[in-house]
Design a protein around this motif. Structure first.
Motif, PDB file in Angstrom:
ATOM      1  N   SER A  34    -103.815   7.328 -60.705  1.00  0.00           N
ATOM      2  CA  SER A  34    -103.281   7.068 -59.099  1.00  0.00           C
ATOM      3  C   SER A  34    -102.098   6.581 -59.053  1.00  0.00           C
ATOM      4  CB  SER A  34    -104.188   5.813 -58.258  1.00  0.00           C
ATOM      5  OG  SER A  34    -104.040   4.710 -58.730  1.00  0.00           O
ATOM      6  N   ALA A  35    -101.628   7.113 -57.764  1.00  0.00           N
ATOM      7  CA  ALA A  35    -100.285   6.883 -57.304  1.00  0.00           C
ATOM      8  C   ALA A  35    -100.020   5.478 -57.115  1.00  0.00           C
ATOM      9  CB  ALA A  35     -99.816   7.772 -56.068  1.00  0.00           C
ATOM     10  N   GLU A  36    -100.902   4.782 -56.555  1.00  0.00           N
ATOM     11  CA  GLU A  36    -100.992   3.390 -56.484  1.00  0.00           C
ATOM     12  C   GLU A  36    -100.732   2.702 -57.843  1.00  0.00           C
ATOM     13  OE1 GLU A  36    -103.103   5.029 -53.016  1.00  0.00           O
ATOM     14  OE2 GLU A  36    -103.318   5.272 -55.302  1.00  0.00           O
ATOM     15  N   LYS A  37    -101.386   2.908 -58.769  1.00  0.00           N
ATOM     16  CA  LYS A  37    -100.980   2.414 -60.158  1.00  0.00           C
ATOM     17  C   LYS A  37     -99.543   2.766 -60.708  1.00  0.00           C
ATOM     18  CE  LYS A  37    -105.850   1.638 -61.543  1.00  0.00           C
ATOM     19  NZ  LYS A  37    -105.712   0.316 -61.713  1.00  0.00           N
ATOM     20  N   ALA A  38     -99.363   4.130 -60.286  1.00  0.00           N
ATOM     21  CA  ALA A  38     -97.862   4.356 -60.693  1.00  0.00           C
ATOM     22  C   ALA A  38     -96.826   3.722 -60.024  1.00  0.00           C
ATOM     23  CB  ALA A  38     -97.747   6.011 -60.326  1.00  0.00           C
ATOM     24  N   TRP A  39     -97.106   3.477 -58.837  1.00  0.00           N
ATOM     25  CA  TRP A  39     -96.261   2.484 -58.049  1.00  0.00           C
ATOM     26  C   TRP A  39     -95.985   1.135 -58.746  1.00  0.00           C
ATOM     27  CZ3 TRP A  39     -92.403   3.669 -54.960  1.00  0.00           C
ATOM     28  CH2 TRP A  39     -91.709   2.737 -54.215  1.00  0.00           C
ATOM     29  N   GLU A  40     -97.177   0.540 -59.010  1.00  0.00           N
ATOM     30  CA  GLU A  40     -97.304  -0.895 -59.854  1.00  0.00           C
ATOM     31  C   GLU A  40     -96.144  -0.682 -60.991  1.00  0.00           C
ATOM     32  OE1 GLU A  40    -100.985  -2.148 -60.399  1.00  0.00           O
ATOM     33  OE2 GLU A  40    -101.582  -2.265 -58.250  1.00  0.00           O
ATOM     34  N   LEU A  41     -96.455   0.305 -61.839  1.00  0.00           N
ATOM     35  CA  LEU A  41     -95.546   0.520 -63.072  1.00  0.00           C
ATOM     36  C   LEU A  41     -94.181   0.756 -62.572  1.00  0.00           C
ATOM     37  CD1 LEU A  41     -95.489   1.156 -66.126  1.00  0.00           C
ATOM     38  CD2 LEU A  41     -95.577   3.685 -65.439  1.00  0.00           C
ATOM     39  N   TRP A  42     -93.872   1.506 -61.638  1.00  0.00           N
ATOM     40  CA  TRP A  42     -92.434   1.519 -61.116  1.00  0.00           C
ATOM     41  C   TRP A  42     -91.955   0.419 -60.832  1.00  0.00           C
ATOM     42  CZ3 TRP A  42     -88.491   4.718 -61.253  1.00  0.00           C
ATOM     43  CH2 TRP A  42     -87.477   4.270 -60.256  1.00  0.00           C
ATOM     44  N   GLU A  43     -92.693  -0.733 -60.238  1.00  0.00           N
ATOM     45  CA  GLU A  43     -91.930  -1.899 -60.047  1.00  0.00           C
ATOM     46  C   GLU A  43     -91.937  -3.244 -60.885  1.00  0.00           C
ATOM     47  OE1 GLU A  43     -94.588  -3.084 -56.523  1.00  0.00           O
ATOM     48  OE2 GLU A  43     -93.088  -2.407 -55.096  1.00  0.00           O
ATOM     49  N   SER A  44     -92.566  -2.572 -62.053  1.00  0.00           N
ATOM     50  CA  SER A  44     -92.422  -3.574 -63.201  1.00  0.00           C
ATOM     51  C   SER A  44     -91.964  -3.216 -64.559  1.00  0.00           C
ATOM     52  CB  SER A  44     -94.043  -3.983 -63.709  1.00  0.00           C
ATOM     53  OG  SER A  44     -94.930  -2.875 -64.091  1.00  0.00           O
ATOM     54  N   GLN A  45     -92.051  -1.715 -64.688  1.00  0.00           N
ATOM     55  CA  GLN A  45     -91.403  -1.047 -66.058  1.00  0.00           C
ATOM     56  C   GLN A  45     -91.041   0.490 -65.785  1.00  0.00           C
ATOM     57  OE1 GLN A  45     -94.082  -1.043 -69.475  1.00  0.00           O
ATOM     58  NE2 GLN A  45     -92.484  -0.459 -70.659  1.00  0.00           N
ATOM     59  N   PRO A  46     -90.150   0.621 -64.819  1.00  0.00           N
ATOM     60  CA  PRO A  46     -89.805   2.036 -64.391  1.00  0.00           C
ATOM     61  C   PRO A  46     -89.647   3.140 -65.352  1.00  0.00           C
ATOM     62  CG  PRO A  46     -88.063   0.426 -63.826  1.00  0.00           C
ATOM     63  CD  PRO A  46     -89.145  -0.255 -64.309  1.00  0.00           C
ATOM     64  N   PRO A  47     -90.455   4.134 -65.444  1.00  0.00           N
ATOM     65  CA  PRO A  47     -90.232   5.230 -66.261  1.00  0.00           C
ATOM     66  C   PRO A  47     -88.726   5.915 -66.117  1.00  0.00           C
ATOM     67  CG  PRO A  47     -92.323   5.293 -65.303  1.00  0.00           C
ATOM     68  CD  PRO A  47     -91.544   4.504 -64.654  1.00  0.00           C
ATOM     69  N   ASP A  48     -88.477   6.488 -67.339  1.00  0.00           N
ATOM     70  CA  ASP A  48     -87.220   7.619 -67.251  1.00  0.00           C
ATOM     71  C   ASP A  48     -87.486   8.794 -66.502  1.00  0.00           C
ATOM     72  OD1 ASP A  48     -85.585   5.917 -68.723  1.00  0.00           O
ATOM     73  OD2 ASP A  48     -86.825   6.211 -70.250  1.00  0.00           O
ATOM     74  N   MET A  49     -88.878   9.186 -66.566  1.00  0.00           N
ATOM     75  CA  MET A  49     -89.180  10.431 -65.646  1.00  0.00           C
ATOM     76  C   MET A  49     -90.838  10.290 -65.382  1.00  0.00           C
ATOM     77  SD  MET A  49     -89.595  14.296 -67.204  1.00  0.00           S
ATOM     78  CE  MET A  49     -87.770  14.705 -67.138  1.00  0.00           C
ATOM     79  N   TRP A  50     -90.993  11.017 -64.054  1.00  0.00           N
ATOM     80  CA  TRP A  50     -92.396  11.259 -63.922  1.00  0.00           C
ATOM     81  C   TRP A  50     -92.962  12.533 -63.997  1.00  0.00           C
ATOM     82  CZ3 TRP A  50     -95.000   6.785 -62.812  1.00  0.00           C
ATOM     83  CH2 TRP A  50     -94.347   5.717 -62.245  1.00  0.00           C
ATOM     84  N   VAL A  51     -94.142  12.532 -64.574  1.00  0.00           N
ATOM     85  CA  VAL A  51     -94.897  14.012 -64.592  1.00  0.00           C
ATOM     86  C   VAL A  51     -96.113  13.603 -63.478  1.00  0.00           C
ATOM     87  CG1 VAL A  51     -96.372  15.646 -65.805  1.00  0.00           C
ATOM     88  CG2 VAL A  51     -94.264  14.558 -66.735  1.00  0.00           C
ATOM     89  N   LEU A  52     -96.137  14.270 -62.474  1.00  0.00           N
ATOM     90  CA  LEU A  52     -96.824  13.819 -61.156  1.00  0.00           C
ATOM     91  C   LEU A  52     -97.675  15.076 -60.630  1.00  0.00           C
ATOM     92  CD1 LEU A  52     -97.373  11.921 -58.689  1.00  0.00           C
ATOM     93  CD2 LEU A  52     -95.141  13.084 -57.884  1.00  0.00           C
ATOM     94  N   ASP A  53     -99.016  14.767 -60.662  1.00  0.00           N
ATOM     95  CA  ASP A  53    -100.023  15.668 -59.963  1.00  0.00           C
ATOM     96  C   ASP A  53     -99.950  15.443 -58.310  1.00  0.00           C
ATOM     97  OD1 ASP A  53    -102.063  17.493 -59.631  1.00  0.00           O
ATOM     98  OD2 ASP A  53    -103.675  16.026 -59.939  1.00  0.00           O
ATOM     99  N   ILE A  54    -100.448  16.441 -57.590  1.00  0.00           N
ATOM    100  CA  ILE A  54    -100.207  16.296 -56.426  1.00  0.00           C
ATOM    101  C   ILE A  54    -101.493  15.853 -55.689  1.00  0.00           C
ATOM    102  CG2 ILE A  54     -99.951  17.466 -54.198  1.00  0.00           C
ATOM    103  CD1 ILE A  54     -97.388  17.139 -55.573  1.00  0.00           C
ATOM    104  N   MET A  55    -102.649  16.306 -56.106  1.00  0.00           N
ATOM    105  CA  MET A  55    -103.912  16.179 -55.625  1.00  0.00           C
ATOM    106  C   MET A  55    -104.598  14.923 -56.366  1.00  0.00           C
ATOM    107  SD  MET A  55    -105.584  19.784 -54.635  1.00  0.00           S
ATOM    108  CE  MET A  55    -105.126  20.678 -56.415  1.00  0.00           C
ATOM    109  N   LEU A  56    -104.089  13.790 -55.648  1.00  0.00           N
ATOM    110  CA  LEU A  56    -104.590  12.346 -56.403  1.00  0.00           C
ATOM    111  C   LEU A  56    -105.496  11.541 -55.298  1.00  0.00           C
ATOM    112  CD1 LEU A  56    -101.204  11.392 -57.940  1.00  0.00           C
ATOM    113  CD2 LEU A  56    -102.984  12.014 -59.142  1.00  0.00           C
ATOM    114  N   PRO A  57    -106.411  10.629 -55.939  1.00  0.00           N
ATOM    115  CA  PRO A  57    -106.935   9.948 -55.104  1.00  0.00           C
ATOM    116  C   PRO A  57    -106.124   8.963 -54.255  1.00  0.00           C
ATOM    117  CG  PRO A  57    -107.496   9.324 -57.323  1.00  0.00           C
ATOM    118  CD  PRO A  57    -106.706  10.618 -57.256  1.00  0.00           C
TER     119      PRO A  57
END
Length: 228
Positions: A34-57
């Motif tokens: 989920s994008a919500e979990k991805a945002w938590e990762l961004w704030e703690s251990q940001p990746p060097d790149m995102w591979v991102l689906d559009i249709m997410l819960p």
């Protein structure tokens, strides 16, 4: 050090295939559903790149892409079953660096990841006047630590915001076309719309709200200066 890629995808099959393929090529991978979990990762251990689906819960990929772009120029590759031209244009205009439609080959995804990383190689920027700083009216840019000050206050800016401000500051009163700005800021191999330029200018104006960054109608932009 291995590049860290955040894969935001809610389909377990695609998660497993993409993760295994990227890890085999030496990347560090974190999979999030989920994008919500991805945002938590961004704030703690940001990746060097995102591979991102559009249709997410919950929050969709478009909204997540927009939130990331408000803070960073980290590369984003969008993967989606939405294959209409308008979907691709929207994804790129919101800040995506590439758009890959499902179903796709993991080998093609890997090739696109490597291409985007090449485009984002760190660049050494030097001042034309050799002083390590550029000042135009109330705008001051320090190159050594990549800091921006406006009217004496430090401004938080992303990499591309910094590069655009530096380009304008070193060329006050010069008008740049949108096409020229695309090449200078994004590189010659960028294939997105010149709306990316308008969006970046809009973000700079929002942060430095009375900076005299003027629109040259039908052409592009310039930074007006009162200095000779």
């Amino acid at each position: 050090m291995n590049k860290h890629i955040g894969v935001v995808e809610d389909d377990p099959n695609i998660q497993n295939i993409v993760s295994a393929y990227l890890k085999k090529d030496g990347f560090s991978v974190t999979v999030l559903e989920s994008a919500e979990k991805a945002w938590e990762l961004w704030e703690s251990q940001p990746p060097d790149m995102w591979v991102l689906d559009i249709m997410l819960p919950g929050m969709d990929g478009y909204e997540f892409c927009k939130k990331i772009r408000n803070e960073s120029d980290v590369p984003i590759i969008i993967i989606s079953a939405k294959d209409e031209e308008i979907d691709k244009i929207l994804g790129l205009e919101l800040g995506g660096d590439d758009y890959l439609t499902k179903p796709f080959s993991p080998r093609e995804l890997l090739a696109r990841i490597k291409t985007v990383f090449k485009r984002y190689r760190p660049q050494t920027i030097t001042s034309q006047n050799g002083s390590g700083r550029v000042k135009v009216d109330n705008l001051l840019i320090q190159l050594s630590d990549r800091r921006v000050f406006y009217k004496g206050e430090e401004q938080e800016v992303t990499t591309k915001e910094f590069e655009m401000l530096l380009l304008f500051a070193e060329n006050p009163n010069r008008a740049f076309s949108r096409e020229e700005l695309l090449v200078k800021i994004w590189g010659e191999d960028y294939f997105g719309s010149d709306r990316a330029v308008d969006d970046l200018v809009k973000r700079i104006r929002k942060k430095l709200h009375d900076l005299p960054l003027e629109t040259v109608w039908g052409y592009g932009y310039r930074l007006r200066s009162e200095e000779d």
